[in-house]
Design a protein around this motif. Structure first.
Motif, short mmCIF file in Angstrom:
data_model
loop_
_atom_site.label_atom_id
_atom_site.label_comp_id
_atom_site.label_asym_id
_atom_site.label_seq_id
_atom_site.Cartn_x
_atom_site.Cartn_y
_atom_site.Cartn_z
N LEU A 106 0.83 -1.11 0.02
CA LEU A 106 0.10 0.06 -0.03
C LEU A 106 0.97 1.46 0.10
CD1 LEU A 106 -2.66 -1.10 2.74
CD2 LEU A 106 -3.08 -0.60 0.31
N LEU A 107 2.00 1.17 0.80
CA LEU A 107 2.80 2.39 0.96
C LEU A 107 3.72 2.50 -0.57
CD1 LEU A 107 4.05 4.59 2.58
CD2 LEU A 107 5.52 2.95 3.63
N LEU A 108 3.97 1.48 -1.04
CA LEU A 108 4.84 1.54 -2.28
C LEU A 108 3.66 2.10 -3.47
CD1 LEU A 108 6.62 -1.85 -2.17
CD2 LEU A 108 7.82 0.38 -2.21
N ASN A 109 2.52 1.71 -3.26
CA ASN A 109 1.54 2.24 -4.15
C ASN A 109 1.48 3.70 -4.30
OD1 ASN A 109 1.30 -0.48 -4.94
ND2 ASN A 109 -0.89 -0.72 -4.08
N ALA A 110 1.14 4.10 -2.81
CA ALA A 110 1.14 5.60 -2.44
C ALA A 110 2.20 6.29 -2.86
CB ALA A 110 0.96 5.74 -1.00
N LEU A 111 3.42 5.80 -2.81
CA LEU A 111 4.58 6.58 -3.30
C LEU A 111 4.77 6.81 -4.78
CD1 LEU A 111 7.43 4.98 -1.14
CD2 LEU A 111 7.07 7.49 -1.26
N GLU A 112 4.37 5.45 -5.42
CA GLU A 112 4.29 5.65 -7.07
C GLU A 112 2.91 6.68 -7.39
OE1 GLU A 112 4.35 1.79 -8.86
OE2 GLU A 112 3.33 2.85 -10.49
N SER A 113 1.74 6.91 -6.83
CA SER A 113 0.74 7.71 -7.36
C SER A 113 1.11 8.96 -7.00
CB SER A 113 -0.48 7.11 -7.01
OG SER A 113 -0.47 7.13 -5.43
N ASN A 114 1.94 9.43 -5.93
CA ASN A 114 2.24 10.60 -5.59
C ASN A 114 3.89 11.07 -5.89
OD1 ASN A 114 0.21 11.46 -3.55
ND2 ASN A 114 0.38 9.16 -3.33
N ALA A 115 4.32 10.35 -6.95
CA ALA A 115 5.65 10.28 -7.39
C ALA A 115 6.15 11.69 -7.88
CB ALA A 115 6.30 9.35 -7.88
N HIS A 116 5.16 12.42 -8.40
CA HIS A 116 5.23 13.69 -9.35
C HIS A 116 5.40 14.79 -8.21
CE1 HIS A 116 0.98 12.97 -8.55
NE2 HIS A 116 0.88 14.26 -8.81
N LEU A 117 4.93 14.50 -6.84
CA LEU A 117 5.17 15.67 -6.01
C LEU A 117 6.51 15.46 -5.37
CD1 LEU A 117 1.66 15.23 -4.54
CD2 LEU A 117 2.34 16.98 -6.22
N LYS A 118 7.23 16.67 -5.25
CA LYS A 118 8.48 16.48 -4.71
C LYS A 118 8.59 16.20 -3.17
CE LYS A 118 11.63 19.92 -3.05
NZ LYS A 118 11.32 19.42 -1.67
N ASP A 119 7.34 16.77 -2.66
CA ASP A 119 7.52 16.18 -1.05
C ASP A 119 6.79 15.04 -0.77
OD1 ASP A 119 5.19 17.39 -1.91
OD2 ASP A 119 5.46 19.34 -1.20
N SER A 120 6.58 14.27 -1.45
CA SER A 120 5.81 12.95 -1.24
C SER A 120 6.74 12.07 -0.51
CB SER A 120 5.40 12.34 -2.46
OG SER A 120 6.29 12.23 -3.25
N SER A 121 7.97 12.34 -0.43
CA SER A 121 8.88 11.60 0.44
C SER A 121 9.06 12.20 1.50
CB SER A 121 10.18 11.39 -0.47
OG SER A 121 11.02 12.52 -0.53
N PHE A 122 8.43 13.37 2.07
CA PHE A 122 8.49 14.02 3.33
C PHE A 122 7.57 13.65 4.32
CE2 PHE A 122 10.33 18.41 1.79
CZ PHE A 122 11.23 17.86 0.96
N PHE A 123 7.93 13.05 5.61
CA PHE A 123 6.83 12.80 6.50
C PHE A 123 7.41 13.28 7.96
CE2 PHE A 123 9.51 8.79 6.08
CZ PHE A 123 10.24 8.79 7.36
N GLN A 124 6.42 13.18 8.87
CA GLN A 124 6.57 13.77 10.24
C GLN A 124 6.93 12.71 11.34
OE1 GLN A 124 4.16 15.07 8.14
NE2 GLN A 124 5.57 16.84 7.67
N LEU A 125 8.11 12.88 11.98
CA LEU A 125 8.33 11.73 12.89
C LEU A 125 8.20 12.39 14.05
CD1 LEU A 125 10.26 9.29 13.07
CD2 LEU A 125 12.05 10.46 13.39
N ALA A 126 7.50 11.60 14.99
CA ALA A 126 7.13 12.11 16.37
C ALA A 126 8.09 11.32 17.21
CB ALA A 126 5.81 12.01 16.62
N THR A 127 8.76 11.92 18.31
CA THR A 127 9.53 10.92 19.35
C THR A 127 9.08 11.76 20.76
OG1 THR A 127 11.37 12.93 19.11
CG2 THR A 127 11.56 10.70 17.92
N ILE A 128 9.70 11.29 21.74
CA ILE A 128 9.53 11.82 23.18
C ILE A 128 10.72 12.78 23.60
CG2 ILE A 128 8.69 11.55 25.46
CD1 ILE A 128 7.16 9.02 24.64
N GLY A 129 10.31 14.19 23.79
CA GLY A 129 11.44 14.98 24.02
C GLY A 129 11.94 14.80 25.34
N SER A 130 13.24 15.27 25.56
CA SER A 130 13.82 15.02 26.94
C SER A 130 13.12 15.46 28.15
CB SER A 130 15.16 15.57 27.00
OG SER A 130 15.70 15.66 25.74
N ASN A 131 12.12 16.45 27.82
CA ASN A 131 11.15 17.14 28.90
C ASN A 131 10.04 16.37 29.11
OD1 ASN A 131 9.98 17.80 26.84
ND2 ASN A 131 10.27 20.22 26.64
#
Lengths: 197, 197
Positions: free
Chosen positions: A11-36
């Motif tokens: 599903l993810l490979l298909n999404a990457l293919e159908s959005n490949a014309h958009l430069k930012d389709s390889s960008f995503f948001q990464l959430a972590t837990i901050g030191s605070n």
């Protein structure tokens, strides 16, 4: 322990293919837990899967906060929204950090491979001043880098090993939860369940 | 205690304006801390600022996991990337949940206002089956909603009060950290510092 390709990967490979014309389709948001103890969230770039596995690669600078955060709590959640196909992947898993001090030669080789797969412009960033620290006007931007030289000290690779994926398709209004577990013979296996969007 | 408009707000309003032609420029990723202690991250829709304040409004369904997560840890970080202007805002703050049981009449009024500001299609979602629970084919999708009727039980409003904003402009390669504090006379004030991108 064997590795079974997660059913969400196609599903993810298909999404990457159908959005490949958009430069930012390889960008995503990464959430972590901050030191605070508070959540921390930033945009990063998808650098592919590790070999044929489900593991997701991200390049980063060892000097960023996320490294100390991940050393404290190695879990992260990717939120990847594809603007063209209206699909969202929430990918939760544990992150392995590969830096210059890694004792595993295979991992160091992986780090070198990721370095050479990056553009020269990307590589130059790792020579710049420490990200997140106050700007000091005395520090000139780096201008030259030997293209044949291996990774600099600040370069490191993050490998996220997914164990839960929540897929949402806003066009078909479908949502599926994929969960990994261990089968009786110790192999990792994935189960899926349709849930309300 | 007085409220001073954060200096980052104008940057955000400019970004919204220069990306307004993109349907998804009002989408951002909201990270919270999951009940299992792991990070949690999903795409939500910006519903504007609360009045003239810096506070950011989000509508959501009380039955989603984020509500129990926020009751446990009220802190969240928004990551908002604008694909056209190459700007990123990381907005950290505390979230206040306004649901039907809120004892404050002003907040209930705010909730009603947000309900009527939503499209009929958006409102219908809150009548559907519980988000995230397994699909039961017996449950038909709701089809009718009285447009003059106030918010249903599942509708709630999240108000994020920012206390730290990290702004990154990838075109100019500039990054600024905005931090809020209290001045000697008890007013909230914002300081800013240029940091390395």
């Amino acid at each position: 322990m064997g590795t079974v390709t997660g059913p969400w990967k196609q599903l993810l490979l298909n999404a990457l293919e159908s959005n490949a014309h958009l430069k930012d389709s390889s960008f995503f948001q990464l959430a972590t837990i901050g030191s605070n103890g508070r959540p921390s969230n930033r945009t990063v770039v998808f650098r592919g899967f590790q070999g044929n596995s489900n593991k997701i690669q991200i390049n980063t600078d060892c000097r960023t906060h996320k490294i100390e955060e991940l050393k404290h709590c190695p879990f992260a959640e990717i939120c990847w929204y594809f603007t063209n196909s209206w699909e969202q992947f929430r990918i939760n898993g544990k992150i392995d950090i590969i830096d210059a001090s890694d004792p595993d030669p295979n991992k160091l080789q992986q780090r070198e491979k990721s370095w050479f797969a990056s553009s020269l412009k990307s590589r130059l960033q790792y020579l710049g001043p420490s990200p997140g620290l106050p700007c000091l006007s005395e520090e000139p931007d780096p201008e030259f880098l030997d293209p044949s030289k291996g990774p600099v000290g600040a370069f490191c690779v993050l490998i996220l090993d997914p164990d839960q994926v929540d897929y949402l398709n806003l066009k078909s209004n479908q949502r599926v939860k994929f969960t990994s577990g261990l089968s009786v013979n110790g192999e990792r296996c994935w189960t899926s369940e349709g849930v309300n969007p």
